[in-house]
Design a protein around this motif. Structure first.
Motif, PDB file in Angstrom:
ATOM      1  N   PHE A   1       0.658 -27.293  14.463  1.00  0.00           N
ATOM      2  CA  PHE A   1       1.433 -26.376  13.622  1.00  0.00           C
ATOM      3  C   PHE A   1       1.206 -24.976  14.184  1.00  0.00           C
ATOM      4  O   PHE A   1       0.232 -24.300  13.851  1.00  0.00           O
ATOM      5  CB  PHE A   1       0.960 -26.469  12.169  1.00  0.00           C
ATOM      6  N   VAL A   2       2.095 -24.554  15.086  1.00  0.00           N
ATOM      7  CA  VAL A   2       1.877 -23.328  15.857  1.00  0.00           C
ATOM      8  C   VAL A   2       3.125 -22.459  15.820  1.00  0.00           C
ATOM      9  O   VAL A   2       4.230 -22.922  16.146  1.00  0.00           O
ATOM     10  CB  VAL A   2       1.524 -23.656  17.332  1.00  0.00           C
ATOM     11  N   PHE A   3       2.961 -21.197  15.428  1.00  0.00           N
ATOM     12  CA  PHE A   3       4.023 -20.206  15.474  1.00  0.00           C
ATOM     13  C   PHE A   3       3.443 -18.917  16.056  1.00  0.00           C
ATOM     14  O   PHE A   3       2.611 -18.262  15.417  1.00  0.00           O
ATOM     15  CB  PHE A   3       4.594 -19.931  14.080  1.00  0.00           C
ATOM     16  N   ARG A   4       3.873 -18.572  17.264  1.00  0.00           N
ATOM     17  CA  ARG A   4       3.359 -17.379  17.947  1.00  0.00           C
ATOM     18  C   ARG A   4       4.505 -16.404  18.190  1.00  0.00           C
ATOM     19  O   ARG A   4       5.425 -16.693  18.961  1.00  0.00           O
ATOM     20  CB  ARG A   4       2.730 -17.777  19.279  1.00  0.00           C
ATOM     21  N   GLY A   5       4.459 -15.271  17.504  1.00  0.00           N
ATOM     22  CA  GLY A   5       5.444 -14.213  17.724  1.00  0.00           C
ATOM     23  C   GLY A   5       4.783 -13.034  18.409  1.00  0.00           C
ATOM     24  O   GLY A   5       3.630 -12.709  18.117  1.00  0.00           O
ATOM     25  N   GLN A   6       5.500 -12.378  19.306  1.00  0.00           N
ATOM     26  CA  GLN A   6       4.881 -11.279  20.058  1.00  0.00           C
ATOM     27  C   GLN A   6       4.822  -9.985  19.265  1.00  0.00           C
ATOM     28  O   GLN A   6       3.846  -9.247  19.348  1.00  0.00           O
ATOM     29  CB  GLN A   6       5.629 -11.071  21.378  1.00  0.00           C
ATOM     30  N   ARG A   7       5.865  -9.689  18.504  1.00  0.00           N
ATOM     31  CA  ARG A   7       5.889  -8.444  17.744  1.00  0.00           C
ATOM     32  C   ARG A   7       6.651  -8.672  16.443  1.00  0.00           C
ATOM     33  O   ARG A   7       7.874  -8.670  16.426  1.00  0.00           O
ATOM     34  CB  ARG A   7       6.563  -7.313  18.540  1.00  0.00           C
ATOM     35  N   GLY A   8       5.906  -8.834  15.346  1.00  0.00           N
ATOM     36  CA  GLY A   8       6.551  -9.052  14.060  1.00  0.00           C
ATOM     37  C   GLY A   8       5.634  -8.738  12.904  1.00  0.00           C
ATOM     38  O   GLY A   8       5.629  -9.441  11.890  1.00  0.00           O
ATOM     39  N   ARG A   9       4.855  -7.679  13.060  1.00  0.00           N
ATOM     40  CA  ARG A   9       3.847  -7.345  12.046  1.00  0.00           C
ATOM     41  C   ARG A   9       4.445  -6.607  10.850  1.00  0.00           C
ATOM     42  O   ARG A   9       5.102  -5.585  11.031  1.00  0.00           O
ATOM     43  CB  ARG A   9       2.752  -6.472  12.674  1.00  0.00           C
TER      44      ARG A   9
END
Length: 358
Positions: free
Chosen positions: A153-161
């Motif tokens: 279960f992996v969700f990696r976003g670079q810029r979404g803070r």
């Protein structure tokens, strides 16, 4: 039926829209309290029939009815006192995610709910009862995957803070004393609501966990910024049938690494891959035929008119009315929240943490 909204901001406007979609209910009344005159005026412009208050305690001072519902739609550091206020007024209370700031507050709220014979709900249910995930649940429970041993279960976003790239005007997202945490408390409530609904664990062991705060050149320096932007954990789900499933979990709202997502359940006879969120409506099932991997693909869209954002209100309303509902309330709501708290605890102490259903 009466709904009491605490907070007149964006999220409670969304809840008010959901309330207006409830069918078959006569004489729905929406009341809203917010000390901010501008927010209250903006709410009243969108919902002119709403009755407005500047003080939540005054709004809740009238005699409660059996099916009254309070909705807390304010920043996390206010969730405990305002949910407590709602429950102690004699009303069922639905709170935005994350439920509270820590496990102690969650357990205290549960005791208050039980003492007042009321339901305590959390809005982390937005992505439950979605057709594509229900299909995955059906596949999982059918036994077609064989013995399930791992979930990614992996969700990696670079810029979404939140507070930086998203909704930058709301800097409180960056302050742990106000937001309860970063990506764990932002998306974790949804993630573990889904995982716990699929696996129905008797206990969860957070075997190991880590958090990190990746840095960028636009990081604010004029406000408190002490929340994580990335998290990872290995969790062992112990099920009622005595079997265990390992969950590899990772979330990032900021990373310098590769952005990607993968949600996949792997078993000894097959695997199923999908996204419980917005990325795709495809459900991919892989298995073996004559020594070769075969793939079956379905596209399962989610029809309207009741959407993800309507779910918390509609599910909780049904629960209060005694109807069948996927609403997460009371002990289950506290258990789900406690998983998040346990990830922080494991990461901080570099020790496993075991959480058992009560």
């Amino acid at each position: 039926m009466r709904f009491y909204l605490i907070g007149a901001g964006v999220i409670n406007r969304t809840h008010a829209e959901a309330i207006n979609k409830i069918e078959g209910e006569q004489d729905i009344v929406i009341k809203v309290a917010d000390p901010n005159p501008a927010a209250l005026a903006a709410f009243a412009e969108l919902f002119p029939n709403a009755i407005t208050f500047t003080d939540a305690k005054e709004m809740l001072s009238e005699e409660p009815k059996e099916d009254d519902i309070v909705i807390v739609g304010t920043p996390p550091f206010t969730h405990f006192p305002l949910s407590k206020l709602g429950l102690e007024s004699g009303r069922h209370t639905l709170c935005e995610k994350p439920l509270v700031m820590n496990r102690e507050e969650a357990e205290a709220l549960l005791e208050i709910a039980k003492a007042n014979n009321r339901l305590l709900g959390c809005c982390s249910v937005r992505f439950l009862d979605v057709p594509k995930t229900e299909e995955v649940k059906s596949i999982l429970n059918s036994g077609d995957l064989g013995e399930v041993y791992k979930i990614s279960f992996v969700f990696r976003g670079q810029r979404g803070r939140p507070g930086v790239e998203w909704q930058p005007q709301s800097r409180w997202f960056l302050d742990k004393s106000k937001a309860a945490g970063g990506i764990v408390m932002d998306w974790g409530p949804y993630d573990f609501t889904i995982l716990n609904d699929l696996l129905q664990p008797e206990s969860i062991e957070v075997a190991a966990a880590w958090t990190a705060k990746p840095e960028t050149e636009i990081d604010p320096t004029d406000v408190v910024y002490d929340i994580e932007g990335a998290v990872g954990a290995m969790l062992k789900y112990q099920q009622a049938n005595g079997k265990s499933v390992w969950v590899q979990y990772e979330r990032a709202s900021c990373t310098h690494g590769e952005p990607y997502f993968t949600v996949e359940i792997e078993g000894t006879k097959g695997a199923v891959k999908w996204s419980p969120y917005f990325e795709t409506d495809q459900v991919l099932v892989k298995s073996d035929k004559n020594g070769e991997v075969i793939t079956k693909e379905q596209t399962i869209a989610y029809p309207g008119p009741i959407g993800y954002m309507d779910h918390p209100v509609h599910f909780f309303y049904k629960k209060v009315k005694g109807q069948e509902s996927p609403a997460i309330v009371n002990e289950q709501a506290v258990f789900n929240f406690s998983v998040l708290d346990s990830i922080y605890e494991s990461a901080k102490n570099e020790q496993p943490v075991v959480l058992r259903r009560k």
